[in-house]
Scaffold this motif. Structure first.
Motif, short mmCIF file in Angstrom:
data_model
loop_
_atom_site.label_atom_id
_atom_site.label_comp_id
_atom_site.label_asym_id
_atom_site.label_seq_id
_atom_site.Cartn_x
_atom_site.Cartn_y
_atom_site.Cartn_z
N LEU A 49 0.82 -1.21 0.00
CA LEU A 49 0.00 0.00 0.00
C LEU A 49 0.85 1.26 0.00
O LEU A 49 0.34 2.35 -0.32
CB LEU A 49 -0.93 0.01 1.22
CG LEU A 49 -2.06 -1.03 1.23
CD1 LEU A 49 -2.78 -1.00 2.57
CD2 LEU A 49 -3.04 -0.78 0.09
N ASN A 50 2.11 1.14 0.35
CA ASN A 50 2.99 2.30 0.41
C ASN A 50 3.11 2.93 -0.98
O ASN A 50 3.33 2.25 -1.98
CB ASN A 50 4.37 1.90 0.91
CG ASN A 50 4.35 1.39 2.34
OD1 ASN A 50 3.41 1.67 3.09
ND2 ASN A 50 5.37 0.65 2.73
N GLY A 51 2.97 4.22 -1.03
CA GLY A 51 3.09 4.94 -2.29
C GLY A 51 1.81 5.02 -3.09
O GLY A 51 1.79 5.63 -4.17
N ILE A 52 0.72 4.42 -2.60
CA ILE A 52 -0.57 4.48 -3.29
C ILE A 52 -1.50 5.40 -2.50
O ILE A 52 -1.71 5.18 -1.30
CB ILE A 52 -1.21 3.09 -3.41
CG1 ILE A 52 -0.31 2.15 -4.20
CG2 ILE A 52 -2.59 3.19 -4.08
CD1 ILE A 52 -0.81 0.70 -4.23
N PRO A 53 -2.09 6.43 -3.12
CA PRO A 53 -3.08 7.25 -2.41
C PRO A 53 -4.26 6.39 -1.98
O PRO A 53 -4.83 5.64 -2.79
CB PRO A 53 -3.50 8.28 -3.45
CG PRO A 53 -2.36 8.34 -4.41
CD PRO A 53 -1.82 6.95 -4.47
#
Length: 282
Positions: A221-225
């Protein structure tokens, strides 16, 4: 700073629901006409605003799997889609019944950048591989996305929007597709449990299945709005608050009055898609 995007009012959104049946009937007729044109070697120059079909999903053991695409009218360039993931005991048709086709027309007319909505049947397997062999998650990533590309959509970047079971699925599948291709994730009233023992019967096959498909601490999920919306009276509210608290970056959205029902979901849809559109089309 990104300019504030226009939204469609709640009254307008709720007013679209009763027209969905008419849109569906018109869409089915349009798909039949398009199929005849393609068979004759003369596909239409402009994509239909509503298309539907079905395919036997290998990832789901050959299960007939219905799909629906809604586009704003008059679009000739390939559009990026928001993948709509339904909840338990629901379907692609159910999530489109809020008047998606008309929403897109009105939203683009009001100034939102154009995009498509795409829904698909996933059964009740919570969007991951089950002991039965049914894998609706693989169906979305390995079968449905290529189908959308074949339908003329731009799947280089997609969004995920899901409700309840589909909210959990949006987080899981968006993370698995990765930040390079997932433009944004919106989880609405996500079906989240803080442990395998707390999960609803049938959501997971075992504690090992829960752990293998957990969205808690999910690095993908890191880096995804991410946006999370939930009603104050939703039975998943407590777990959702805990989930939000462990994310490295606070998500958009939040809590507002409402429960785990279509009335709450309809009231949030306009702001959710207005948030997602510029991220998807950037």
């Amino acid at each position: 700073m990104m300019a504030r995007m226009p939204t469609i009012s709640r009254r307008e959104m709720l007013g679209l629901g009763f027209r969905a049946g008419l849109a569906t009937a018109a869409g089915v007729a349009g798909v039949s006409a398009m199929s005849r044109a393609v068979a004759a070697g003369a596909p239409p120059a402009v994509a239909p605003t509503y298309a539907a079909g079905s395919f036997p999903s290998a990832a789901r053991g050959g299960a007939p799997t219905n799909w629906i695409i809604a586009r704003p009218p008059g679009q000739t360039a390939p559009l990026r889609p928001v993948i709509l993931l339904h909840g338990k005991d629901s379907s692609a048709q159910t999530v489109m019944s809020m008047g998606a086709e008309q929403f897109l027309a009105d939203a683009v007319r009001a100034g939102l950048p154009p995009f498509a909505l795409a829904a698909v049947d996933g059964g009740n397997g919570y969007w991951h591989r089950r002991a039965s062999g049914d894998d609706s998650g693989a169906m979305v990533l390995d079968e449905f996305l290529p189908l959308l590309a074949a339908q003329g959509l731009d799947t280089s970047r997609v969004g995920f929007l899901g409700w309840s079971m589909g909210g959990y699925g949006a987080l899981l599948l968006g993370a698995r597709l990765g930040a390079a291709r997932t433009a944004a994730i919106c989880a609405v009233s996500p079906a989240l449990w803080t442990s395998a023992g707390a999960a609803a019967p049938g959501a997971f096959d075992s504690a090992a299945d829960y752990e293998a498909n957990s969205v808690w601490g999910l690095a993908g999920l890191n880096g995804i709005p991410v946006r999370v919306d939930c009603g104050d009276d939703d039975p998943f509210a407590s777990a959702t608050r805990q989930f939000i608290g462990q994310l490295p970056t606070p998500p958009a959205g939040g809590f507002s009055p409402g429960g785990h029902n279509a009335a709450f979901w309809s009231s949030q849809l306009s702001s959710e898609l207005s948030w997602m559109a510029p991220l998807l089309t950037a």
